[in-house]
Scaffold this motif. Structure first.
Motif, PDB file in Angstrom:
ATOM      1  N   GLY A 115       0.805  -1.220   0.000  1.00 62.04           N
ATOM      2  CA  GLY A 115       0.000   0.000   0.000  1.00 62.04           C
ATOM      3  C   GLY A 115       0.835   1.265   0.000  1.00 62.04           C
ATOM      4  O   GLY A 115       2.042   1.244  -0.265  1.00 62.04           O
ATOM      5  N   ARG A 116       0.197   2.343   0.358  1.00 58.10           N
ATOM      6  CA  ARG A 116       0.804   3.661   0.200  1.00 58.10           C
ATOM      7  C   ARG A 116       1.611   4.118   1.406  1.00 58.10           C
ATOM      8  O   ARG A 116       2.342   5.086   1.325  1.00 58.10           O
ATOM      9  CB  ARG A 116      -0.298   4.684  -0.112  1.00 58.10           C
ATOM     10  N   GLY A 117       1.470   3.475   2.568  1.00 60.21           N
ATOM     11  CA  GLY A 117       2.297   3.810   3.707  1.00 60.21           C
ATOM     12  C   GLY A 117       1.899   5.108   4.394  1.00 60.21           C
ATOM     13  O   GLY A 117       0.869   5.711   4.098  1.00 60.21           O
ATOM     14  N   VAL A 118       2.741   5.526   5.338  1.00 60.48           N
ATOM     15  CA  VAL A 118       2.475   6.722   6.136  1.00 60.48           C
ATOM     16  C   VAL A 118       3.711   7.609   6.146  1.00 60.48           C
ATOM     17  O   VAL A 118       4.822   7.145   5.887  1.00 60.48           O
ATOM     18  CB  VAL A 118       2.088   6.357   7.586  1.00 60.48           C
ATOM     19  N   PRO A 119       3.544   8.890   6.465  1.00 55.84           N
ATOM     20  CA  PRO A 119       4.698   9.787   6.580  1.00 55.84           C
ATOM     21  C   PRO A 119       5.592   9.384   7.755  1.00 55.84           C
ATOM     22  O   PRO A 119       5.217   8.573   8.605  1.00 55.84           O
ATOM     23  CB  PRO A 119       4.061  11.159   6.815  1.00 55.84           C
ATOM     24  N   SER A 120       6.739   9.995   7.825  1.00 61.77           N
ATOM     25  CA  SER A 120       7.664   9.713   8.923  1.00 61.77           C
ATOM     26  C   SER A 120       7.109  10.245  10.241  1.00 61.77           C
ATOM     27  O   SER A 120       6.254  11.147  10.264  1.00 61.77           O
ATOM     28  CB  SER A 120       9.020  10.369   8.648  1.00 61.77           C
ATOM     29  N   LEU A 132      -6.356  21.340   7.457  1.00 66.59           N
ATOM     30  CA  LEU A 132      -5.817  20.033   7.092  1.00 66.59           C
ATOM     31  C   LEU A 132      -6.554  19.560   5.847  1.00 66.59           C
ATOM     32  O   LEU A 132      -7.770  19.337   5.875  1.00 66.59           O
ATOM     33  CB  LEU A 132      -6.015  19.038   8.233  1.00 66.59           C
ATOM     34  N   ALA A 133      -5.832  19.423   4.732  1.00 67.60           N
ATOM     35  CA  ALA A 133      -6.420  18.971   3.467  1.00 67.60           C
ATOM     36  C   ALA A 133      -5.995  17.520   3.227  1.00 67.60           C
ATOM     37  O   ALA A 133      -4.796  17.228   3.197  1.00 67.60           O
ATOM     38  CB  ALA A 133      -5.961  19.850   2.309  1.00 67.60           C
ATOM     39  N   VAL A 134      -6.970  16.628   3.066  1.00 67.76           N
ATOM     40  CA  VAL A 134      -6.698  15.192   2.987  1.00 67.76           C
ATOM     41  C   VAL A 134      -7.213  14.650   1.653  1.00 67.76           C
ATOM     42  O   VAL A 134      -8.419  14.668   1.391  1.00 67.76           O
ATOM     43  CB  VAL A 134      -7.376  14.430   4.150  1.00 67.76           C
ATOM     44  N   GLY A 135      -6.304  14.198   0.810  1.00 63.08           N
ATOM     45  CA  GLY A 135      -6.699  13.530  -0.425  1.00 63.08           C
ATOM     46  C   GLY A 135      -7.526  14.383  -1.350  1.00 63.08           C
ATOM     47  O   GLY A 135      -8.462  13.880  -1.982  1.00 63.08           O
ATOM     48  N   LYS A 166       1.529  17.633  -5.226  1.00 56.65           N
ATOM     49  CA  LYS A 166       0.503  18.510  -4.671  1.00 56.65           C
ATOM     50  C   LYS A 166       1.028  19.401  -3.541  1.00 56.65           C
ATOM     51  O   LYS A 166       0.345  20.339  -3.139  1.00 56.65           O
ATOM     52  CB  LYS A 166      -0.674  17.681  -4.138  1.00 56.65           C
ATOM     53  N   PHE A 167       2.210  19.111  -3.030  1.00 56.01           N
ATOM     54  CA  PHE A 167       2.644  19.802  -1.821  1.00 56.01           C
ATOM     55  C   PHE A 167       3.183  21.210  -2.074  1.00 56.01           C
ATOM     56  O   PHE A 167       3.323  21.997  -1.149  1.00 56.01           O
ATOM     57  CB  PHE A 167       3.712  18.968  -1.103  1.00 56.01           C
ATOM     58  N   ASN A 168       3.490  21.507  -3.298  1.00 53.65           N
ATOM     59  CA  ASN A 168       4.037  22.842  -3.579  1.00 53.65           C
ATOM     60  C   ASN A 168       3.468  23.363  -4.896  1.00 53.65           C
ATOM     61  O   ASN A 168       4.170  23.887  -5.736  1.00 53.65           O
ATOM     62  CB  ASN A 168       5.571  22.806  -3.647  1.00 53.65           C
ATOM     63  N   ASP A 169       2.132  23.199  -5.025  1.00 55.39           N
ATOM     64  CA  ASP A 169       1.501  23.672  -6.252  1.00 55.39           C
ATOM     65  C   ASP A 169       0.803  24.999  -5.978  1.00 55.39           C
ATOM     66  O   ASP A 169       1.379  25.927  -5.406  1.00 55.39           O
ATOM     67  CB  ASP A 169       0.576  22.605  -6.840  1.00 55.39           C
ATOM     68  N   PHE A 170      -0.440  25.100  -6.375  1.00 58.80           N
ATOM     69  CA  PHE A 170      -1.171  26.367  -6.238  1.00 58.80           C
ATOM     70  C   PHE A 170      -1.354  26.768  -4.776  1.00 58.80           C
ATOM     71  O   PHE A 170      -1.478  27.946  -4.457  1.00 58.80           O
ATOM     72  CB  PHE A 170      -2.531  26.209  -6.927  1.00 58.80           C
ATOM     73  N   TYR A 171      -1.380  25.770  -3.888  1.00 54.23           N
ATOM     74  CA  TYR A 171      -1.513  26.008  -2.445  1.00 54.23           C
ATOM     75  C   TYR A 171      -0.327  25.356  -1.734  1.00 54.23           C
ATOM     76  O   TYR A 171      -0.448  24.250  -1.205  1.00 54.23           O
ATOM     77  CB  TYR A 171      -2.816  25.411  -1.907  1.00 54.23           C
ATOM     78  N   PRO A 172       0.844  26.000  -1.698  1.00 49.73           N
ATOM     79  CA  PRO A 172       1.984  25.405  -0.994  1.00 49.73           C
ATOM     80  C   PRO A 172       1.632  25.175   0.478  1.00 49.73           C
ATOM     81  O   PRO A 172       0.897  25.948   1.092  1.00 49.73           O
ATOM     82  CB  PRO A 172       3.073  26.470  -1.140  1.00 49.73           C
ATOM     83  N   CYS A 173       2.144  24.079   1.020  1.00 50.34           N
ATOM     84  CA  CYS A 173       1.740  23.718   2.378  1.00 50.34           C
ATOM     85  C   CYS A 173       2.869  23.896   3.376  1.00 50.34           C
ATOM     86  O   CYS A 173       4.060  23.867   3.025  1.00 50.34           O
ATOM     87  CB  CYS A 173       1.232  22.281   2.413  1.00 50.34           C
ATOM     88  N   ALA A 174       2.490  24.049   4.643  1.00 54.35           N
ATOM     89  CA  ALA A 174       3.458  24.182   5.725  1.00 54.35           C
ATOM     90  C   ALA A 174       4.016  22.826   6.130  1.00 54.35           C
ATOM     91  O   ALA A 174       5.182  22.725   6.525  1.00 54.35           O
ATOM     92  CB  ALA A 174       2.801  24.866   6.933  1.00 54.35           C
ATOM     93  N   VAL A 175       3.181  21.787   6.059  1.00 53.62           N
ATOM     94  CA  VAL A 175       3.621  20.427   6.374  1.00 53.62           C
ATOM     95  C   VAL A 175       3.077  19.497   5.297  1.00 53.62           C
ATOM     96  O   VAL A 175       1.875  19.501   5.023  1.00 53.62           O
ATOM     97  CB  VAL A 175       3.125  19.967   7.764  1.00 53.62           C
ATOM     98  N   ALA A 176       3.968  18.700   4.698  1.00 53.67           N
ATOM     99  CA  ALA A 176       3.603  17.758   3.644  1.00 53.67           C
ATOM    100  C   ALA A 176       3.618  16.348   4.211  1.00 53.67           C
ATOM    101  O   ALA A 176       4.661  15.858   4.654  1.00 53.67           O
ATOM    102  CB  ALA A 176       4.578  17.869   2.475  1.00 53.67           C
ATOM    103  N   LEU A 177       2.455  15.719   4.203  1.00 54.81           N
ATOM    104  CA  LEU A 177       2.326  14.364   4.735  1.00 54.81           C
ATOM    105  C   LEU A 177       2.018  13.417   3.587  1.00 54.81           C
ATOM    106  O   LEU A 177       0.863  13.249   3.194  1.00 54.81           O
ATOM    107  CB  LEU A 177       1.217  14.302   5.790  1.00 54.81           C
ATOM    108  N   GLN A 178       3.059  12.812   3.018  1.00 54.60           N
ATOM    109  CA  GLN A 178       2.854  11.917   1.887  1.00 54.60           C
ATOM    110  C   GLN A 178       2.542  10.523   2.395  1.00 54.60           C
ATOM    111  O   GLN A 178       3.338   9.911   3.111  1.00 54.60           O
ATOM    112  CB  GLN A 178       4.076  11.871   0.984  1.00 54.60           C
ATOM    113  N   GLY A 179       1.379  10.016   2.029  1.00 58.09           N
ATOM    114  CA  GLY A 179       1.017   8.674   2.451  1.00 58.09           C
ATOM    115  C   GLY A 179      -0.446   8.381   2.248  1.00 58.09           C
ATOM    116  O   GLY A 179      -1.206   9.196   1.713  1.00 58.09           O
ATOM    117  N   ASP A 180      -0.851   7.207   2.685  1.00 60.53           N
ATOM    118  CA  ASP A 180      -2.231   6.765   2.601  1.00 60.53           C
ATOM    119  C   ASP A 180      -3.108   7.611   3.509  1.00 60.53           C
ATOM    120  O   ASP A 180      -2.759   7.869   4.675  1.00 60.53           O
ATOM    121  CB  ASP A 180      -2.289   5.296   3.021  1.00 60.53           C
TER     122      ASP A 180
END
Length: 537
Positions: free
Chosen positions: A187-192, A273-276, A304-318
């Protein structure tokens, strides 16, 4: 025993069955005969569509309702170009779709010999609208490419995959039987832990946290509801995320980020918090949301983490695993939600109070739909004004219950996607919301619906004898309306010719009775709302 040797096409069909494919949509042609040789005895149901675009939209609807990749078989050249619109729609909305097509003999590719259905480079036509598009130059390439496709579906941002099979590869005997070689990726896993802790610190410090969730979060409904409650955070969804929270959840702000009350509320957040969710203007109906908050994003797609809405924290994962990990790190005691609940209640009141005259008509119709729609039903909607209002004003009781062609915005989606949804969940009643303009793009798929379906599918046709939204846009821009007032056919006669049950209600009470009868009828019912203003006048 040469007769027992599988061809490439037969082996591919067996391989798909071993990947738990149960339905394929398509139209047989001279270039796909070897695929059809493999279907008998495979356990895969073939659904005959009446246009390749319909096959693609049905595969899309199947995927949205079932959560499994939709699969279609397409011929070389015109089959691929016909299906390209549906592929583009699935790409825009992150829908898993496996498009299997033929292509000309290997030795002819790119040579311009004038072969039947020839294109200069078929792969290049679909490459921009797929996760990847590839040609299997040998039979041994096929299992590798199918495994790669399912790696996309299982581990990456789910999008369509197109695999082209040359005629000689389809027809030639395979050197060995690889049809059982199923490879599923993890699967896609979780962030650190470090990134999760950063996000939790910001959520703890937030005074007015809010959540936005989209189609990438459909498996995370329960954990998202728990997170919203824990944080006392108003919860918005995109159109693709409708139903993630129950309609009566006190913090559910719905898919209202496309109208003024939603914009005003999200502007008050200090952490979002924007999710998926892609956070696209097609969901918000404006170029940019008025975000004054720090943005935390959970997404499988790092772009998606640095596009039109750059984010303060990027959580790549499921989405589900990541939200669960955030919950586990937050204090167990829920915050006082009284102020947030009141804010959401005020938003809901403002939504209904803000309806214009046309939206009030839509709301009256949607209220009757809501009163009769079975609890487990899904709605497939086209690009039509009734559905635009429904995107934010109609409540969905569960995820995978509101299908809308949001990103690409193609007309003609609603009917075939609704048919595909019925194959993805045969026990779920289906409702199609479609306008007269969009209906004529894919009306031929009524033939498939009547032929194949033996459970309720109700088509609610909003017929205002116009391309109503474009007409209104022209008038709003002081452009003389041109090309927006077509002469329509007799839709009732057309639907009856296909074998549908047809009604034409004259008021809201008749509409509600017709809906009730349609959902109790095993088969296809078309309800035509003609000049619906009269229904509520």
């Amino acid at each position: 025993m040469q007769s027992k040797t599988l061809t490439g096409g037969q082996a591919l069909v067996r391989l798909l069955a071993n990947y738990n494919v149960d339905t394929v949509f398509g139209i047989p042609g001279v270039h796909t005969l070897e695929l059809y040789r493999g279907l008998p005895g495979s356990g895969i149901r073939h659904v005959l569509t009446r246009h390749e675009q319909g096959a693609g939209f049905m595969a899309d609807g199947y995927a949205r309702v079932s959560g499994k990749p939709g699969v279609c078989f397409i011929i070389t050249g015109p089959g691929v170009t016909n299906a390209a619109t549906a592929i583009g729609q699935a790409y825009a909305d992150s829908i898993p779709m496996l498009v299997i097509s033929s292509v000309n003999h290997t030795e002819s590719l790119g040579k311009g010999w004038g072969c039947l259905h020839e294109t200069q480079d078929q792969r290049a036509m679909t490459a921009p609208i797929t996760a990847f598009s590839a040609v299997a130059l040998t039979a041994e390439d096929i299992p590798q490419l199918i495994a790669r496709a399912y790696a996309v579906f299982d581990s990456e941002r789910p999008r369509p995959v197109h695999i082209s099979l040359p005629l000689d590869v389809l027809a030639a005997p395979v050197a060995r039987d690889w049809s059982h070689e199923v490879v599923r990726r993890p699967g896609r896993g979780v962030p650190s832990s470090e990134v999760l802790d950063q996000a939790v610190a910001k959520l703890k410090a937030a005074r007015r946290p809010m959540i936005i969730a989209g189609g990438g979060a459909l498996q995370a409904a329960q954990t998202l509801q728990a997170l919203s409650t824990r944080l006392a955070a108003p919860f918005f969804s995109s159109v693709a995320g409708k139903g993630l929270l129950p309609p009566n959840a006190p913090l559910n702000a719905g898919a209202t980020l496309c109208i003024e009350p939603g914009w005003q509320l999200i502007a008050e957040a200090d952490v979002v918090l924007a999710v998926g969710t892609e956070m696209a203007d097609t969901d918000y109906w404006r170029e940019r949301l008025p975000l004054n908050a720090e943005l935390l994003r959970v997404d499988i797609d790092p772009r998606k983490f640095n596009d039109f809405y750059p984010c303060a924290v990027a959580l790549q994962g499921d989405a589900q695993q990541t939200v669960a990990a955030l919950l586990a790190r937050l204090p167990e005691a829920a915050r006082d939600a009284s102020a947030a609940i009141q804010t959401v209640s005020t938003l809901r009141q403002a939504v209904k109070a803000g309806h214009g005259a046309l939206q009030s008509i839509h709301q009256a119709i949607l209220d009757r739909v809501s009163a009769e729609l079975p609890a487990n039903a899904f709605v497939s909607s086209d690009m039509t004004q009734l559905a635009y209002t429904g995107n934010y004003a109609f409540s969905s009781h569960a995820p995978r219950s509101w299908l809308h062609p949001t990103g690409y915005g193609t007309l003609g989606y609603g009917l075939p996607a609704g048919i595909g949804g019925k194959f993805g969940a045969p026990d779920r009643p289906g409702l199609v919301l479609v306008g007269d303009g969009g209906f004529l793009y894919t009306a031929q798929e009524l033939a498939t619906a009547v032929e194949e379906l033996d459970s309720p599918l109700v088509i609610l046709l909003w017929n205002n004898d116009a391309l109503g939204q474009i007409r209104d846009d022209m008038i709003g821009l002081d452009i003389e309306p041109i090309g927006v007032l077509p002469r329509n056919p007799d839709f009732a006669a057309l639907a009856r010719a296909f074998g549908c049950t047809v009604t034409q209600p004259q008021n809201l009470n008749e509409l509600q009775m017709d809906l009730r009868a349609g959902f109790s009828r095993n088969g296809v019912t078309l309800i035509e709302l003609k000049h619906a203003c009269a229904l509520v006048g």
